[in-house]
Design an enzyme around this catalytic site. Structure first.
Site, PDB file in Angstrom:
ATOM      1  N   ARG A  49      65.174  17.721  -2.182  1.00  0.00           N
ATOM      2  CA  ARG A  49      64.416  17.601  -3.430  1.00  0.00           C
ATOM      3  C   ARG A  49      65.263  17.028  -4.563  1.00  0.00           C
ATOM      4  O   ARG A  49      64.777  16.235  -5.370  1.00  0.00           O
ATOM      5  CB  ARG A  49      63.839  18.970  -3.819  1.00  0.00           C
ATOM      6  CG  ARG A  49      62.787  19.471  -2.834  1.00  0.00           C
ATOM      7  CD  ARG A  49      62.120  20.730  -3.323  1.00  0.00           C
ATOM      8  NE  ARG A  49      61.108  21.188  -2.369  1.00  0.00           N
ATOM      9  CZ  ARG A  49      60.298  22.221  -2.586  1.00  0.00           C
ATOM     10  NH1 ARG A  49      60.383  22.904  -3.731  1.00  0.00           N
ATOM     11  NH2 ARG A  49      59.416  22.582  -1.681  1.00  0.00           N
ATOM     12  N   ASP A 154      52.920  29.188 -15.565  1.00  0.00           N
ATOM     13  CA  ASP A 154      53.803  28.815 -14.467  1.00  0.00           C
ATOM     14  C   ASP A 154      55.085  28.255 -15.066  1.00  0.00           C
ATOM     15  O   ASP A 154      55.095  27.771 -16.206  1.00  0.00           O
ATOM     16  CB  ASP A 154      53.150  27.778 -13.555  1.00  0.00           C
ATOM     17  CG  ASP A 154      53.789  27.754 -12.166  1.00  0.00           C
ATOM     18  OD1 ASP A 154      53.227  28.387 -11.251  1.00  0.00           O
ATOM     19  OD2 ASP A 154      54.856  27.133 -12.003  1.00  0.00           O
TER      20      ASP A 154
END
Length: 283
Positions: A49, A154
Site C-alpha cells: 500500500r 471514520d
C-alpha cells in the site's frame, strides 16, 4: 523451499528496500496516532500500500517518505488512509438491525421519545449508517415528529467521501431487505441503471465526519445507540477497554452498544447488561 528462503526472495523482488526498522516505524506511528496495532503478518500488505505512495510522489526510499509524513499534514492523512482497512456491506450482521427495528424503536415509541441520537463509529464507505437510517425510515422514525440524528465517523477521509456521495453498485441491493430498499434507495435509470443511490431522506439524517477514536469526541448529550463493529479488533486490549469505557460514558440510560461478532467488551462486561449477539445495554 523453506519459509525464510521464500521471504528472502520476496524481499529481493521488491521495488523499494523495506527494512525491519521501516516497518517498526510504521507500527509505532499507527499505534501512537490511531491506536491501531499492526502485526508482523501485515508486513507485505503495508509495503504494497505504501509503495504506491512512493511511486506517486517520485521517491525511491521509505526514509524520505517518512520525512514527508512527518512534515506534510496532507501526506500524513494519505498515509493513514492507505493503512486503514475498510470492509463493510449493507445489513452486515442483520440481527443488530432487527433488534433496532423490533425492540429499540418500539421502546422509544412506548416512551414517547422524540430525541434520538445514534453514532456509527468506523462507518467506512457508509453502508452501516445508511442501513441504520433506512431501518429507522421503514419504522416511521425519520419524520418531522422525531428529532433523529446519526453521526457517522471514520479515520479515513477517502471512504468518507464515498459515504457522503451515497452511490453504490447495483449488487449492493442483494443485501438490502425489500422494505428498507423502498424507503431508502433509488435504482438508477439509463446509463446509471447499474447504480444504487441513497434517498435524500437518509442523507439528511446523517452527518459524516472525520474522527480519530483516540482523540476528542464531539457528541453533545447522551447517545441512544453506538455501533462500533469490527473496529476494535485493530486495537490492543488496553485501548479496547478505554474505548468501551468512553462508549459507556457517552451512552444514556438504556442505550445500546453494538460491537462486531468477533469482539468482546472484556472487563467492562460488569457495567452492561448482555443482551446476546454482541449487544450490550447500559442500565
Amino acid at each position: 523451499m523453506g519459509a525464510i528462503q521464500a521471504l528472502s526472495q520476496i524481499e529481493e523482488q521488491r521495488e523499494f528496500e523495506f527494512t525491519n526498522k521501516d516497518f517498526n516505524y510504521i507500527q509505532e506511528f499507527m499505534l501512537r496516532e490511531t491506536g491501531i496495532s499492526l502485526s508482523e503478518r501485515k508486513n507485505s500488505m503495508v509495503y504494497g500500500r505504501l509503495a504506491r505512495r512512493l511511486r506517486r510522489m517520485g521517491l525511491d526510499n521509505f526514509r524520505d517518505y517518512f520525512d514527508c509524513v512527518e512534515s506534510d499534514l496532507d501526506e500524513r492523512v494519505a498515509f493513514i488512509n492507505a493503512l486503514t482497512t475498510n470492509k463493510t456491506q449493507f445489513f452486515r450482521e442483520k440481527h443488530h438491525f432487527d433488534f433496532l427495528a423490533n425492540t429499540l424503536v418500539i421502546e422509544w415509541k412506548q416512551q414517547k421519545k422524540r430525541r434520538i441520537r445514534i453514532w456509527s463509529a468506523g462507518c467506512s464507505t457508509g453502508e452501516e449508517p445508511y442501513t441504520i437510517a433506512s431501518t429507522l425510515a421503514a419504522c416511521g422514525v425519520l419524520t418531522p415528529n422525531y428529532d433523529c440524528k446519526i453521526l457517522a465517523t471514520d479515520l479515513d477521509t477517502q471512504v468518507l467521501e464515498v459515504a457522503k456521495n451515497g452511490t453504490y453498485g447495483i449488487d449492493a441491493m442483494k443485501a438490502i431487505p425489500d422494505k428498507m430498499l423502498r424507503h431508502g434507495f433509488i435504482r438508477g435509470k439509463g446509463k446509471k441503471q447499474e447504480l444504487l443511490k441513497v434517498k435524500p431522506l437518509l442523507q439528511q439524517a446523517i452527518t459524516f465526519k472525520q474522527l480519530n477514536l483516540m482523540g476528542s469526541w464531539p457528541h453533545k448529550g447522551p447517545l441512544d445507540a453506538i455501533f462500533c463493529r469490527n473496529v476494535m479488533i485493530y486495537f490492543e486490549k488496553d485501548v479496547q477497554q478505554k474505548l468501551i469505557q468512553r462508549y459507556w460514558e457517552k451512552l444514556g440510560s438504556g442505550g445500546i452498544l453494538f460491537i462486531g461478532h468477533s469482539e468482546s467488551i472484556g472487563q467492562m462486561g460488569s457495567q452492561f447488561e448482555n443482551l446476546g449477539q454482541t449487544m450490550f445495554r447500559k442500565p
